[in-house]
Design an enzyme around this catalytic site. Structure first.
Site, PDB file in Angstrom:
ATOM      1  N   GLN A   1       0.261  10.933  17.922  1.00 35.30           N
ATOM      2  CA  GLN A   1      -0.961  10.236  17.502  1.00 35.30           C
ATOM      3  C   GLN A   1      -1.633   9.063  18.008  1.00 35.30           C
ATOM      4  OE1 GLN A   1       0.608  10.265  13.238  1.00 35.30           O
ATOM      5  NE2 GLN A   1      -0.481   8.375  13.076  1.00 35.30           N
TER       6      GLN A   1
ATOM      7  N   LYS B   1      -4.292  -3.700   3.190  1.00 28.76           N
ATOM      8  CA  LYS B   1      -3.005  -3.815   3.690  1.00 28.76           C
ATOM      9  C   LYS B   1      -2.830  -2.860   4.784  1.00 28.76           C
ATOM     10  CE  LYS B   1      -0.967  -6.501   0.424  1.00 28.76           C
ATOM     11  NZ  LYS B   1      -0.043  -7.600   0.388  1.00 28.76           N
TER      12      LYS B   1
ATOM     13  N   SER C   1       0.315  -2.045   8.201  1.00 26.95           N
ATOM     14  CA  SER C   1       1.066  -2.608   8.823  1.00 26.95           C
ATOM     15  C   SER C   1       0.819  -3.214  10.271  1.00 26.95           C
ATOM     16  CB  SER C   1       1.916  -1.135   9.542  1.00 26.95           C
ATOM     17  OG  SER C   1       2.356  -0.466   8.320  1.00 26.95           O
TER      18      SER C   1
ATOM     19  N   GLY D   1       1.092  -1.222   0.033  1.00 24.43           N
ATOM     20  CA  GLY D   1      -0.100  -0.083  -0.033  1.00 24.43           C
ATOM     21  C   GLY D   1       0.945   1.260  -0.103  1.00 24.43           C
ATOM     22  N   HIS D   2       1.892   1.300   0.662  1.00 21.10           N
ATOM     23  CA  HIS D   2       2.626   2.540   0.674  1.00 21.10           C
ATOM     24  C   HIS D   2       3.533   2.644  -0.457  1.00 21.10           C
ATOM     25  CE1 HIS D   2       2.700   1.226   5.226  1.00 21.10           C
ATOM     26  NE2 HIS D   2       2.315   2.894   5.207  1.00 21.10           N
TER      27      HIS D   2
ATOM     28  N   LYS E   1      -7.683   3.910   2.365  1.00 23.32           N
ATOM     29  CA  LYS E   1      -7.837   3.153   3.655  1.00 23.32           C
ATOM     30  C   LYS E   1      -8.240   3.761   4.663  1.00 23.32           C
ATOM     31  CE  LYS E   1      -4.898   0.816   5.841  1.00 23.32           C
ATOM     32  NZ  LYS E   1      -5.363   0.992   7.452  1.00 23.32           N
ATOM     33  N   ASP E   2      -7.593   5.000   5.087  1.00 22.31           N
ATOM     34  CA  ASP E   2      -7.561   5.861   6.112  1.00 22.31           C
ATOM     35  C   ASP E   2      -8.315   7.209   5.825  1.00 22.31           C
ATOM     36  OD1 ASP E   2      -6.003   4.646   8.083  1.00 22.31           O
ATOM     37  OD2 ASP E   2      -4.451   4.913   6.655  1.00 22.31           O
TER      38      ASP E   2
END
Length: 282
Positions: free
Chosen positions: A61, A185, A187, A36-37, A150-151
């Site tokens: 965060q 995906k 982390s 993804g990154h 995704k975020d």
């Protein structure tokens, strides 16, 4: 590929690039990179002359009790991935560089966009996100910055920050990259054991059912959300944080689903919190 660890190092190099008339893209990350990154870097490389990726696990965060200390850190592998995908510079600051002694500034969105979805269960999260992203924008001075869809809430919050504070940067949302079974995906997927990894497929399964309902004309948000809820509750080790259907821009709840609305969920699989979403296309 340049590895920079100070603000001056980054600014000096970016100024040289801009003197040459080159455009600069920024890919902010917390490391532990995956496909993804890499897709964000690919998107930047396609449209910008130079690409900078940050690798920084941002403590502001994380809420108390979250996984700051255990968050995966794989810097050497991250650099290999970034170089393979054409990144020109990695900015890898320490906490002291980003938040030196006496640091007291913050960027906080005060409208409801930060209070729903992940913001409801992670107080202060988006204040930390906005502060670190704002600092990265000021350090790198990118023409464009690339974030994953995704975020989705993070993307919406950053776009509002950019608009409200007049940052001169184009914010680009990039499609979610998924595993073969649909899991987004992340982390944090590395936290999942074999049983949890199998169970995590329930997120995508619930979203697939929701899409099918919407495509067949079921447009009552409560009804679609309940179908998702029943599906996820059928997985014994899954615990729902939220399932919400909201306006894609304001993130306010909707009763009747329309084009552009966001179907979003957060689910604990064991101790691992996973998020996902899709945008309604009618």
């Amino acid at each position: 590929m340049i590895i920079a660890v100070t603000v001056d190092d980054v600014r000096r190099q970016v100024k040289e690039w801009k003197k040459e008339g080159l455009s600069v893209g920024l890919v902010p990350t917390m490391g532990a990179l995956h496909e993804g990154h890499a897709s964000l870097v690919d998107s930047s490389v396609k449209v910008c002359d130079r690409t900078v990726a940050s690798v920084f696990v941002n403590p502001t965060q994380f809420s108390k009790g979250e996984d700051l200390d255990s968050y995966p850190r794989t810097f050497d592998r991250d650099c290999e991935i970034l170089e393979e995908h054409g990144c020109d510079m990695v900015f890898a600051p320490t906490v002291d560089v980003m938040y030196p002694e006496g640091f007291g500034a913050e960027i906080q969105i005060t409208t409801g966009i930060v209070n729903r979805l992940c913001g409801a269960s992670r107080p202060g999260h988006f204040k930390g996100v906005c502060t670190v992203v704002g600092k990265l924008f000021n350090i790198v001075s990118p023409d464009s910055a690339f974030f994953g869809e995704k975020d989705a809430q993070q993307l919406a919050v950053i776009r509002k920050m950019v608009k409200d504070l007049n940052f001169d940067v184009n914010v680009v949302g990039c499609p979610t990259v998924r595993e073969s079974d649909g899991l987004a995906k992340s982390s944090r997927n590395s936290y999942l054991n074999e049983e949890e990894r199998r169970a995590s497929g329930v997120l995508y399964k619930s979203m697939t059912l929701a899409r099918e309902c919407i495509d067949t004309g079921k447009l009552q948000a409560a009804e679609v959300a309940e179908i998702m809820r029943e599906t996820i509750e059928g997985e014994p080790i899954a615990e729902i944080d939220y399932i919400e259907i909201v306006d894609g821009s304001t993130l306010e709840p909707v009763e009747t689903i329309k084009n552009g609305d966001l179907v979003a969920l957060a689910v604990y699989i064991g101790n691992t919190r996973l998020i996902d979403n899709f945008t309604v296309s009618l």
